[in-house]
Structure formats: C-alpha cells, structure tokens
Design a protein around this motif. Structure first.
Motif, short mmCIF file in Angstrom:
data_model
loop_
_atom_site.label_atom_id
_atom_site.label_comp_id
_atom_site.label_asym_id
_atom_site.label_seq_id
_atom_site.Cartn_x
_atom_site.Cartn_y
_atom_site.Cartn_z
N PRO A 92 -33.30 71.25 46.61
CA PRO A 92 -34.73 70.98 46.52
C PRO A 92 -35.36 70.59 47.86
O PRO A 92 -36.45 71.07 48.20
N VAL A 93 -34.70 69.73 48.61
CA VAL A 93 -35.29 69.23 49.87
C VAL A 93 -35.15 70.25 50.99
O VAL A 93 -36.11 70.52 51.73
N ASN A 94 -33.96 70.82 51.15
CA ASN A 94 -33.68 71.65 52.32
C ASN A 94 -34.14 73.10 52.17
O ASN A 94 -34.29 73.79 53.19
N VAL A 95 -34.35 73.55 50.94
CA VAL A 95 -34.70 74.97 50.75
C VAL A 95 -35.98 75.14 49.91
O VAL A 95 -36.92 75.81 50.33
N VAL A 96 -36.01 74.54 48.72
CA VAL A 96 -37.16 74.76 47.84
C VAL A 96 -38.45 74.21 48.45
O VAL A 96 -39.49 74.89 48.44
N ALA A 97 -38.40 73.00 48.98
CA ALA A 97 -39.61 72.41 49.57
C ALA A 97 -40.16 73.25 50.72
O ALA A 97 -41.37 73.54 50.75
N PRO A 98 -39.32 73.68 51.69
CA PRO A 98 -39.87 74.57 52.73
C PRO A 98 -40.45 75.87 52.16
O PRO A 98 -41.47 76.36 52.66
N TYR A 99 -39.82 76.41 51.15
CA TYR A 99 -40.33 77.63 50.50
C TYR A 99 -41.72 77.38 49.93
O TYR A 99 -42.67 78.15 50.17
N VAL A 100 -41.85 76.32 49.14
CA VAL A 100 -43.13 76.03 48.49
C VAL A 100 -44.21 75.72 49.53
O VAL A 100 -45.34 76.22 49.44
N LEU A 101 -43.88 74.91 50.53
CA LEU A 101 -44.87 74.57 51.54
C LEU A 101 -45.24 75.77 52.39
O LEU A 101 -46.39 75.90 52.83
N THR A 102 -44.29 76.68 52.61
CA THR A 102 -44.60 77.92 53.32
C THR A 102 -45.64 78.71 52.54
O THR A 102 -46.60 79.26 53.11
N ALA A 103 -45.46 78.78 51.22
CA ALA A 103 -46.39 79.53 50.38
C ALA A 103 -47.75 78.85 50.27
O ALA A 103 -48.78 79.52 50.20
N ARG A 104 -47.75 77.52 50.26
CA ARG A 104 -48.97 76.78 49.95
C ARG A 104 -49.80 76.36 51.17
O ARG A 104 -50.99 76.07 51.02
N ILE A 105 -49.19 76.31 52.36
CA ILE A 105 -49.92 75.84 53.54
C ILE A 105 -50.00 76.97 54.56
O ILE A 105 -49.02 77.26 55.25
N PRO A 106 -51.13 77.62 54.69
CA PRO A 106 -51.25 78.70 55.67
C PRO A 106 -51.10 78.17 57.10
O PRO A 106 -51.64 77.12 57.45
N ALA A 107 -50.35 78.90 57.91
CA ALA A 107 -50.18 78.56 59.33
C ALA A 107 -49.73 79.82 60.05
O ALA A 107 -49.05 80.67 59.47
N SER A 108 -50.09 79.92 61.32
CA SER A 108 -49.73 81.12 62.08
C SER A 108 -48.33 81.04 62.67
O SER A 108 -47.77 82.06 63.08
N ARG A 109 -47.75 79.81 62.71
CA ARG A 109 -46.39 79.66 63.21
C ARG A 109 -45.62 78.74 62.26
O ARG A 109 -46.12 77.69 61.85
N LEU A 110 -44.40 79.14 61.96
CA LEU A 110 -43.54 78.39 61.05
C LEU A 110 -42.18 78.20 61.72
O LEU A 110 -41.55 79.18 62.13
#
Length: 244
Positions: A92-110
């Motif tokens: 949940p912390v190391n994989v799911v959370a980055p996945y969800v935040l990637t989808a939910r928070i637009p940014a030009s660099r990740l």
C-alpha cells in the motif's frame, strides 16, 4: 521557480530534498503522515513551505492527500519519496499510494524513489495483497514494482517526464546507522531531476543513482509486466491510470 510536492518529507532524504529545493527558491509542499509529524518540518513551513497530511497506508487518506495537494497546485513535479522497509503495509505505501497519487495529482515531472535492492525483487504479482492485510511481498519486490510503475508511466504518458532514483544506502531512520553511502548525496538526484532542463534529464523512463543512469532489473522495461502491474493495481484501487 517550480512547485514541487515531496511525500514522506518530515525526515531523511525527503526532508533533505525539501530543504534543498526551498533553499533554491522553489515552491515546496511537504507531506507528513499525521498532523503531529508536521512539527518536524516547522522550520520549513515557517519559511513558506506548504503542507499536506495523510497516512499512505490508508486508501481514504491517500485520496485526501491528493485533494489537499490539488487545492495547492498545479505542480511541476511530484517526488514520490515516502516508503517503508517492512510490514504488511509495504505494498500500500510503496506501490499503491504512488500509483493513486500519480493518477490523481497532475504534474509534468514524476520522480519515484527506488533502491538498488529492487534488483533482488520478484516479477511475480500472483500473490500480491495490495490491501495490506498481510505481508505478501518483500521490500525488494515493492521497489521493483514501483520502478516498473515509473517505466509504465514513461511509456504511456509521453508528455510527462518520469524517472526512478536509487538514493543509495544512506544513514536515515530507514537505512539505519550502519549505512555506508553519503547522506548528503541522497536527495541531490531527485532535486535535480525535478527542476533542471539538462538534455539527459529530458529523456523519460530512466533509472538513476547519483545523477548517473544505470540499468535496472530486466522486468522494469518489460511491457507485459508493466501492463500486468497497472491492471493489478487498477483492479485493487478502482483507478485507471490511463484515464487520468
């Protein structure tokens, strides 16, 4: 100047990145697991850093972090720094959370924090418990998965720069006192990738260690494995990364 969100930024490498970026004049948003933990970055918020709060182990709080962040955005970069080294909440912390935040928070660099230990990970999702009710993966597995997530984002979103970083085995709370790498270098690559326009940085999908590219685990750039990973976390989270 850039606006940058850094998860897990109350101590260690995340805090060092936040301090460095703030020193350079960037607009920084720090993240703490609880309101009480915000006290650890009081010196940064007193200098203008903004903050979001939430526990990455809990789905509702991850969505809350995204909502808080989007009220402060838009963001030029998100550094997915937060992570844990053991326990049932590894996925949940190391994989799911980055996945969800990637989808939910637009940014030009990740930028995703990986580890040299990802090379010992298993490219096997068959027994993964994404909910965290039981431990079904090792730290190495989780870092392989998040590094493959980076590569999938780089492949599927050509307008976004995505990178993974091995900060080294540094003497943080996670790394422990016997860690042999230089703590002063642990944040440098992330801050650099988040802000500069050097030609080498503008090539997405790379794995870095101390500002040099390295070859990751073969599964990282295996498109079949990437798609399997995206599908598995999509099923668990209900969020389709490709339909952000």
């Amino acid at each position: 100047m850039s606006r940058i969100l850094i998860t897990g930024s109350t101590d260690g490498v995340g805090r060092a990145a936040a301090t460095s970026l703030l020193d350079d004049g960037h607009h920084v948003v720090v993240h703490a697991r609880t309101p009480q933990r915000l006290a650890a970055v009081g010196d940064l918020t007193s200098r203008g850093a903004l903050s979001v709060v939430g526990d990455l182990a809990h789905r509702d709080e991850v969505h809350g972090i995204a909502e808080q962040a989007n009220r402060l955005g838009p963001f030029d970069a998100v550094i997915h720094n937060a992570g844990i080294i053991d326990g049932s909440s590894l996925l949940p912390v190391n994989v799911v959370a980055p996945y969800v935040l990637t989808a939910r928070i637009p940014a030009s660099r990740l930028i995703y924090l990986s580890s040299s230990m990802h090379r010992g990970g298993r490219a096997d999702l068959s027994h993964a418990d994404w909910s965290g009710t039981r431990k079904t993966a090792s730290y190495s597995d989780s870092k392989l998965f998040v590094t493959a997530l980076m590569a999938a984002v780089a492949r599927r979103w050509p307008s976004v720069l995505a990178h993974a970083v091995d900060p080294g085995w540094v003497p943080t709370k996670m790394g422990g006192p016997s860690a042999s790498d230089d703590l002063a270098l642990g944040h440098v690559t992330q801050a650099w990738l988040a802000t500069v326009d050097d030609p080498e940085v503008l090539v997405s999908g790379r794995y870095w260690h101390h500002r040099r590219t390295e070859e990751p685990h073969p599964a990282v750039h295996d498109e079949g494995f990437q798609d399997e990973l995206l599908a598995a976390v999509h099923r668990h989270s209900g969020i389709d990364l490709l339909r952000r």
